[in-house]
Design a protein around this motif. Structure first.
Motif, mmCIF file in Angstrom:
data_model
loop_
_atom_site.group_PDB
_atom_site.id
_atom_site.type_symbol
_atom_site.label_atom_id
_atom_site.label_comp_id
_atom_site.label_asym_id
_atom_site.label_seq_id
_atom_site.Cartn_x
_atom_site.Cartn_y
_atom_site.Cartn_z
ATOM 1 N N ASN A 44 68.814 -77.506 87.584
ATOM 2 C CA ASN A 44 67.402 -77.669 87.265
ATOM 3 C C ASN A 44 67.101 -78.961 86.526
ATOM 4 O O ASN A 44 66.018 -79.497 86.653
ATOM 5 C CB ASN A 44 66.892 -76.474 86.458
ATOM 6 C CG ASN A 44 66.744 -75.241 87.330
ATOM 7 O OD1 ASN A 44 66.666 -75.341 88.545
ATOM 8 N ND2 ASN A 44 66.717 -74.085 86.698
ATOM 9 N N HIS A 45 68.033 -79.481 85.743
ATOM 10 C CA HIS A 45 67.771 -80.697 84.979
ATOM 11 C C HIS A 45 67.668 -81.926 85.879
ATOM 12 O O HIS A 45 67.171 -82.962 85.458
ATOM 13 C CB HIS A 45 68.861 -80.910 83.917
ATOM 14 C CG HIS A 45 70.164 -81.366 84.496
ATOM 15 N ND1 HIS A 45 71.039 -80.493 85.093
ATOM 16 C CD2 HIS A 45 70.705 -82.608 84.595
ATOM 17 C CE1 HIS A 45 72.098 -81.194 85.522
ATOM 18 N NE2 HIS A 45 71.916 -82.451 85.236
ATOM 19 N N LEU A 46 68.092 -81.822 87.135
ATOM 20 C CA LEU A 46 68.033 -82.949 88.047
ATOM 21 C C LEU A 46 66.638 -83.174 88.628
ATOM 22 O O LEU A 46 66.365 -84.225 89.185
ATOM 23 C CB LEU A 46 69.026 -82.738 89.205
ATOM 24 C CG LEU A 46 70.496 -82.619 88.796
ATOM 25 C CD1 LEU A 46 71.340 -82.294 90.014
ATOM 26 C CD2 LEU A 46 70.958 -83.899 88.136
ATOM 27 N N LYS A 47 65.761 -82.212 88.498
ATOM 28 C CA LYS A 47 64.420 -82.307 89.069
ATOM 29 C C LYS A 47 63.570 -83.292 88.269
ATOM 30 O O LYS A 47 63.633 -83.353 87.051
ATOM 31 C CB LYS A 47 63.721 -80.949 89.071
ATOM 32 C CG LYS A 47 64.384 -79.915 89.952
ATOM 33 C CD LYS A 47 64.061 -80.186 91.382
ATOM 34 C CE LYS A 47 64.613 -79.068 92.250
ATOM 35 N NZ LYS A 47 64.302 -79.186 93.612
ATOM 36 N N LEU A 48 62.746 -84.037 88.983
ATOM 37 C CA LEU A 48 61.781 -84.907 88.327
ATOM 38 C C LEU A 48 60.605 -84.064 87.858
ATOM 39 O O LEU A 48 60.278 -83.049 88.457
ATOM 40 C CB LEU A 48 61.284 -85.965 89.310
ATOM 41 C CG LEU A 48 62.337 -86.915 89.871
ATOM 42 C CD1 LEU A 48 61.714 -87.789 90.944
ATOM 43 C CD2 LEU A 48 62.920 -87.763 88.757
ATOM 44 N N HIS A 49 59.957 -84.503 86.808
ATOM 45 C CA HIS A 49 58.804 -83.759 86.315
ATOM 46 C C HIS A 49 57.522 -84.415 86.824
ATOM 47 O O HIS A 49 57.320 -85.608 86.655
ATOM 48 C CB HIS A 49 58.802 -83.711 84.792
ATOM 49 C CG HIS A 49 57.599 -83.007 84.261
ATOM 50 N ND1 HIS A 49 57.370 -81.673 84.505
ATOM 51 C CD2 HIS A 49 56.542 -83.456 83.556
ATOM 52 C CE1 HIS A 49 56.222 -81.327 83.949
ATOM 53 N NE2 HIS A 49 55.709 -82.391 83.368
ATOM 54 N N ARG A 50 56.709 -83.620 87.473
ATOM 55 C CA ARG A 50 55.368 -84.039 87.855
ATOM 56 C C ARG A 50 54.419 -82.964 87.342
ATOM 57 O O ARG A 50 54.731 -81.780 87.426
ATOM 58 C CB ARG A 50 55.235 -84.142 89.376
ATOM 59 C CG ARG A 50 56.041 -85.257 89.964
ATOM 60 C CD ARG A 50 55.771 -85.367 91.445
ATOM 61 N NE ARG A 50 56.806 -86.195 92.033
ATOM 62 C CZ ARG A 50 57.152 -86.155 93.294
ATOM 63 N NH1 ARG A 50 56.570 -85.334 94.113
ATOM 64 N NH2 ARG A 50 58.096 -86.949 93.751
ATOM 65 N N PRO A 51 53.269 -83.370 86.854
ATOM 66 C CA PRO A 51 52.350 -82.354 86.325
ATOM 67 C C PRO A 51 51.836 -81.427 87.431
ATOM 68 O O PRO A 51 51.618 -81.853 88.565
ATOM 69 C CB PRO A 51 51.221 -83.166 85.712
ATOM 70 C CG PRO A 51 51.343 -84.532 86.265
ATOM 71 C CD PRO A 51 52.765 -84.718 86.710
ATOM 72 N N THR A 52 51.678 -80.177 87.079
ATOM 73 C CA THR A 52 51.108 -79.192 87.981
ATOM 74 C C THR A 52 49.592 -79.235 87.833
ATOM 75 O O THR A 52 49.082 -79.386 86.732
ATOM 76 C CB THR A 52 51.632 -77.786 87.627
ATOM 77 O OG1 THR A 52 53.046 -77.778 87.818
ATOM 78 C CG2 THR A 52 50.995 -76.716 88.487
ATOM 79 N N ARG A 53 48.890 -79.099 88.965
ATOM 80 C CA ARG A 53 47.435 -79.064 88.927
ATOM 81 C C ARG A 53 46.960 -77.776 89.592
ATOM 82 O O ARG A 53 47.464 -77.399 90.649
ATOM 83 C CB ARG A 53 46.846 -80.267 89.661
ATOM 84 C CG ARG A 53 45.345 -80.406 89.446
ATOM 85 C CD ARG A 53 44.788 -81.650 90.105
ATOM 86 N NE ARG A 53 44.223 -81.245 91.386
ATOM 87 C CZ ARG A 53 44.253 -81.973 92.491
ATOM 88 N NH1 ARG A 53 44.843 -83.137 92.507
ATOM 89 N NH2 ARG A 53 43.701 -81.532 93.594
ATOM 90 N N ALA A 92 52.082 -78.530 92.904
ATOM 91 C CA ALA A 92 53.211 -78.507 91.963
ATOM 92 C C ALA A 92 54.469 -79.038 92.639
ATOM 93 O O ALA A 92 54.563 -79.089 93.862
ATOM 94 C CB ALA A 92 53.453 -77.076 91.469
ATOM 95 N N LEU A 93 55.444 -79.371 91.818
ATOM 96 C CA LEU A 93 56.762 -79.762 92.306
ATOM 97 C C LEU A 93 57.469 -78.518 92.828
ATOM 98 O O LEU A 93 57.459 -77.468 92.179
ATOM 99 C CB LEU A 93 57.568 -80.386 91.165
ATOM 100 C CG LEU A 93 58.914 -80.988 91.527
ATOM 101 C CD1 LEU A 93 58.735 -82.184 92.454
ATOM 102 C CD2 LEU A 93 59.642 -81.423 90.264
ATOM 103 N N ASP A 94 58.048 -78.604 94.006
ATOM 104 C CA ASP A 94 58.692 -77.447 94.621
ATOM 105 C C ASP A 94 59.983 -77.091 93.905
ATOM 106 O O ASP A 94 60.698 -77.955 93.396
ATOM 107 C CB ASP A 94 59.007 -77.749 96.096
ATOM 108 C CG ASP A 94 59.455 -76.517 96.844
ATOM 109 O OD1 ASP A 94 59.085 -75.398 96.434
ATOM 110 O OD2 ASP A 94 60.169 -76.666 97.853
#
Length: 189
Positions: A120-129, A147-149
């Motif tokens: 999970n730490h490998l995922k990039l963070h993008r804000p959820t709308r 959201a990021l999948d």
């Protein structure tokens, strides 16, 4: 196909599904028919997430005679179609038992998330709308989620709506480049 699946449903057999190779692309299709009860979609999503099956897109419908018919396009965690001969029989039995008893499948999802935690730490963070529109439909409120999948995201969304006494009457779920766009038509129970 959905009609054939509905005909197999009974009080002791609350869900039927059939796994097919998708027409094109690297996904499999899961045709699902079930009794339409509150939380059924959340339980289906959780059961699939517990086996690290990713839902790329979904067409979810409730019929006027009490059934839910769904078409899910699914992959493994590497975004490839499920392996030839992949069996979901045991998972269907577990899910059927949960539908009969009314139980959540949180424990299955929690075990799966523990196994996936190091990745999970490998995922990039993008804000959820989240956009909510009560005017788009005469009968439903439309919730659009961007959201990021991740595996289990749809379970978390569906379970949250269920816990807030909202019924999903129609859902259009899509994933493109690790970004999901979920459009859910909901009413209160």
């Amino acid at each position: 196909k959905h009609f054939e699946l509905i005909r197999k449903l009974t009080e002791q057999n609350r869900i039927e599904w059939e796994l097919l190779d998708g027409d094109s692309g690297n996904y499999s299709e899961l045709l699902i028919a079930s009794h339409d009860v509150p939380g059924v979609f959340a339980r289906i999503c959780g059961a699939l997430a517990s086996k690290e099956i990713n839902i790329l897109s979904a067409d979810v419908h409730s019929t006027t005679d009490g059934y839910a018919i769904d078409l899910l396009r699914v992959t493994d965690t590497g975004y490839k179609r499920l392996p030839a001969g992949f069996r979901l029989d045991r998972l269907k039995r577990i899910l059927n038992d949960a539908l009969i008893s009314g139980a959540d499948i949180d424990e299955l999802v929690a075990k799966s998330r523990k196994r996936a935690a190091p990745l999970n730490h490998l995922k990039l963070h993008r804000p959820t709308r989240v956009d909510i529109d009560a005017e788009a439909s005469d009968t439903d409120t439309v919730i659009d989620i961007f959201a990021l999948d991740r595996t289990g995201l749809l379970y978390d969304i569906a379970k949250t709506l269920y816990e807030r006494n909202l019924t999903i009457n129609l859902a259009k779920i899509s994933t493109a480049s690790y970004q999901v766009v979920d459009s859910l038509y909901v009413t209160d129970t």
